[in-house]
Design a protein around this motif. Sequence first.
Motif, PDB file in Angstrom:
ATOM      1  N   CYS A  83      53.660 -37.811 -24.204  1.00  0.00           N
ATOM      2  CA  CYS A  83      52.220 -37.560 -24.129  1.00  0.00           C
ATOM      3  C   CYS A  83      51.650 -37.156 -25.480  1.00  0.00           C
ATOM      4  O   CYS A  83      50.516 -37.513 -25.820  1.00  0.00           O
ATOM      5  CB  CYS A  83      51.928 -36.472 -23.091  1.00  0.00           C
ATOM      6  SG  CYS A  83      52.258 -36.979 -21.390  1.00  0.00           S
ATOM      7  N   LEU A  84      52.424 -36.417 -26.261  1.00  0.00           N
ATOM      8  CA  LEU A  84      51.969 -36.010 -27.589  1.00  0.00           C
ATOM      9  C   LEU A  84      51.800 -37.221 -28.495  1.00  0.00           C
ATOM     10  O   LEU A  84      50.812 -37.334 -29.235  1.00  0.00           O
ATOM     11  CB  LEU A  84      52.966 -35.021 -28.191  1.00  0.00           C
ATOM     12  CG  LEU A  84      52.574 -34.350 -29.502  1.00  0.00           C
ATOM     13  CD1 LEU A  84      51.240 -33.621 -29.362  1.00  0.00           C
ATOM     14  CD2 LEU A  84      53.658 -33.370 -29.946  1.00  0.00           C
ATOM     15  N   GLY A  85      52.740 -38.151 -28.430  1.00  0.00           N
ATOM     16  CA  GLY A  85      52.624 -39.359 -29.227  1.00  0.00           C
ATOM     17  C   GLY A  85      51.421 -40.195 -28.820  1.00  0.00           C
ATOM     18  O   GLY A  85      50.658 -40.674 -29.676  1.00  0.00           O
ATOM     19  N   ILE A  86      51.219 -40.368 -27.512  1.00  0.00           N
ATOM     20  CA  ILE A  86      50.054 -41.101 -27.015  1.00  0.00           C
ATOM     21  C   ILE A  86      48.768 -40.376 -27.421  1.00  0.00           C
ATOM     22  O   ILE A  86      47.780 -40.999 -27.834  1.00  0.00           O
ATOM     23  CB  ILE A  86      50.119 -41.252 -25.490  1.00  0.00           C
ATOM     24  CG1 ILE A  86      51.344 -42.074 -25.081  1.00  0.00           C
ATOM     25  CG2 ILE A  86      48.847 -41.903 -24.959  1.00  0.00           C
ATOM     26  CD1 ILE A  86      51.336 -43.499 -25.562  1.00  0.00           C
ATOM     27  N   GLY A  87      48.783 -39.043 -27.318  1.00  0.00           N
ATOM     28  CA  GLY A  87      47.601 -38.258 -27.675  1.00  0.00           C
ATOM     29  C   GLY A  87      47.241 -38.379 -29.143  1.00  0.00           C
ATOM     30  O   GLY A  87      46.062 -38.477 -29.495  1.00  0.00           O
ATOM     31  N   MET A  88      48.252 -38.370 -30.022  1.00  0.00           N
ATOM     32  CA  MET A  88      47.996 -38.521 -31.456  1.00  0.00           C
ATOM     33  C   MET A  88      47.362 -39.874 -31.751  1.00  0.00           C
ATOM     34  O   MET A  88      46.413 -39.982 -32.542  1.00  0.00           O
ATOM     35  CB  MET A  88      49.318 -38.375 -32.232  1.00  0.00           C
ATOM     36  CG  MET A  88      49.966 -37.014 -32.119  1.00  0.00           C
ATOM     37  SD  MET A  88      49.324 -35.803 -33.279  1.00  0.00           S
ATOM     38  CE  MET A  88      50.196 -36.292 -34.770  1.00  0.00           C
ATOM     39  N   PHE A  89      47.872 -40.913 -31.105  1.00  0.00           N
ATOM     40  CA  PHE A  89      47.332 -42.254 -31.314  1.00  0.00           C
ATOM     41  C   PHE A  89      45.890 -42.340 -30.825  1.00  0.00           C
ATOM     42  O   PHE A  89      45.002 -42.831 -31.543  1.00  0.00           O
ATOM     43  CB  PHE A  89      48.207 -43.267 -30.574  1.00  0.00           C
ATOM     44  CG  PHE A  89      47.701 -44.679 -30.650  1.00  0.00           C
ATOM     45  CD1 PHE A  89      47.946 -45.459 -31.761  1.00  0.00           C
ATOM     46  CD2 PHE A  89      46.974 -45.219 -29.598  1.00  0.00           C
ATOM     47  CE1 PHE A  89      47.472 -46.768 -31.829  1.00  0.00           C
ATOM     48  CE2 PHE A  89      46.498 -46.519 -29.655  1.00  0.00           C
ATOM     49  CZ  PHE A  89      46.751 -47.296 -30.770  1.00  0.00           C
ATOM     50  N   LEU A  90      45.625 -41.843 -29.615  1.00  0.00           N
ATOM     51  CA  LEU A  90      44.278 -41.918 -29.047  1.00  0.00           C
ATOM     52  C   LEU A  90      43.280 -41.085 -29.844  1.00  0.00           C
ATOM     53  O   LEU A  90      42.135 -41.506 -30.060  1.00  0.00           O
ATOM     54  CB  LEU A  90      44.303 -41.451 -27.589  1.00  0.00           C
ATOM     55  CG  LEU A  90      45.056 -42.342 -26.601  1.00  0.00           C
ATOM     56  CD1 LEU A  90      45.146 -41.666 -25.238  1.00  0.00           C
ATOM     57  CD2 LEU A  90      44.385 -43.701 -26.470  1.00  0.00           C
ATOM     58  N   ALA A  91      43.705 -39.902 -30.282  1.00  0.00           N
ATOM     59  CA  ALA A  91      42.806 -39.036 -31.059  1.00  0.00           C
ATOM     60  C   ALA A  91      42.383 -39.706 -32.350  1.00  0.00           C
ATOM     61  O   ALA A  91      41.217 -39.626 -32.759  1.00  0.00           O
ATOM     62  CB  ALA A  91      43.502 -37.705 -31.350  1.00  0.00           C
ATOM     63  N   ALA A  92      43.321 -40.378 -33.009  1.00  0.00           N
ATOM     64  CA  ALA A  92      43.008 -41.048 -34.277  1.00  0.00           C
ATOM     65  C   ALA A  92      42.093 -42.248 -34.052  1.00  0.00           C
ATOM     66  O   ALA A  92      41.105 -42.430 -34.773  1.00  0.00           O
ATOM     67  CB  ALA A  92      44.307 -41.486 -34.955  1.00  0.00           C
ATOM     68  N   ILE A  93      42.402 -43.052 -33.061  1.00  0.00           N
ATOM     69  CA  ILE A  93      41.620 -44.260 -32.806  1.00  0.00           C
ATOM     70  C   ILE A  93      40.213 -43.914 -32.339  1.00  0.00           C
ATOM     71  O   ILE A  93      39.233 -44.587 -32.702  1.00  0.00           O
ATOM     72  CB  ILE A  93      42.334 -45.145 -31.766  1.00  0.00           C
ATOM     73  CG1 ILE A  93      43.680 -45.621 -32.295  1.00  0.00           C
ATOM     74  CG2 ILE A  93      41.460 -46.343 -31.390  1.00  0.00           C
ATOM     75  CD1 ILE A  93      43.588 -46.432 -33.564  1.00  0.00           C
TER      76      ILE A  93
END
Length: 262
Positions: free
Chosen positions: A156-166
Amino acid sequence: MKKFSVRLRAFTQYKDLLIQLVEKDIKLKYRRSFLGYLWSVLNPLMIMVIMVAVFQHMFRYTIENYPAYVISGQVCFNFLSESTNQAIWSITGNAALLKKTYVPKYIFTFAKVTSGCVNLLFSLGALLIVFIVCRVQLSVYMLLLPLVLIQLYVFCLGIGMFLAAINVFFRDIQYIYGAFLTAWMYMTPLFYPIEQLPDNVQWIVKHLNPLYFYVGQFRDIMIYQRLPGNTIMLAGIAAAMIAMIVGTMVFLKVKDNFILYI
């Protein structure tokens, strides 16, 4: 390696800020709530009751302890949904602070996912209640639950980092991700047995659906009282590491441009 050690030291320097942000998120969620933290227990229970009432007659002959089956999948999905949806706004929602002072930008995404993890721990109280009512026996395998939750947290942290940046550059990502989450929920055997799916769809879910890896391990440990298979465990670890690496790389690559768009 040197860059990693530098970032790790920077992260430890801001651990107090991370704790404060997590505490703030949890307090804001339950502010002016009459039942407060009890909602973390009551909410999954109420959703489980509704889903059991709707689907139990359809699957009652194929799934033993159906309420426990439903809530075990629901707890994992709720954490994924809540933590990643909150992470989407972790950068844009803190624009004022980021413009005024230097703070590692990723700390806000960490805080959102971590506060979701705290809520997950609260919701395990609902899981325990259902297990007691359904007379699911406790076993030593339940001690392995943290291993599954760590995998899910990192994913979830990895997905969250990607979504936050995009999301900084493409604000429509929230709507796209919302539709994707709905499809993801139905493509994961949360309230139905995977055997109900066609063979070709079963293969896709078992091999390409990361959420299935964590729900499957969770149920093996908590309901079926056995060690998860090596394949599903390695798949869960691999999915978590890939998501974390990709999410971190994307975040670090574009983070210097955040200030131009927030």
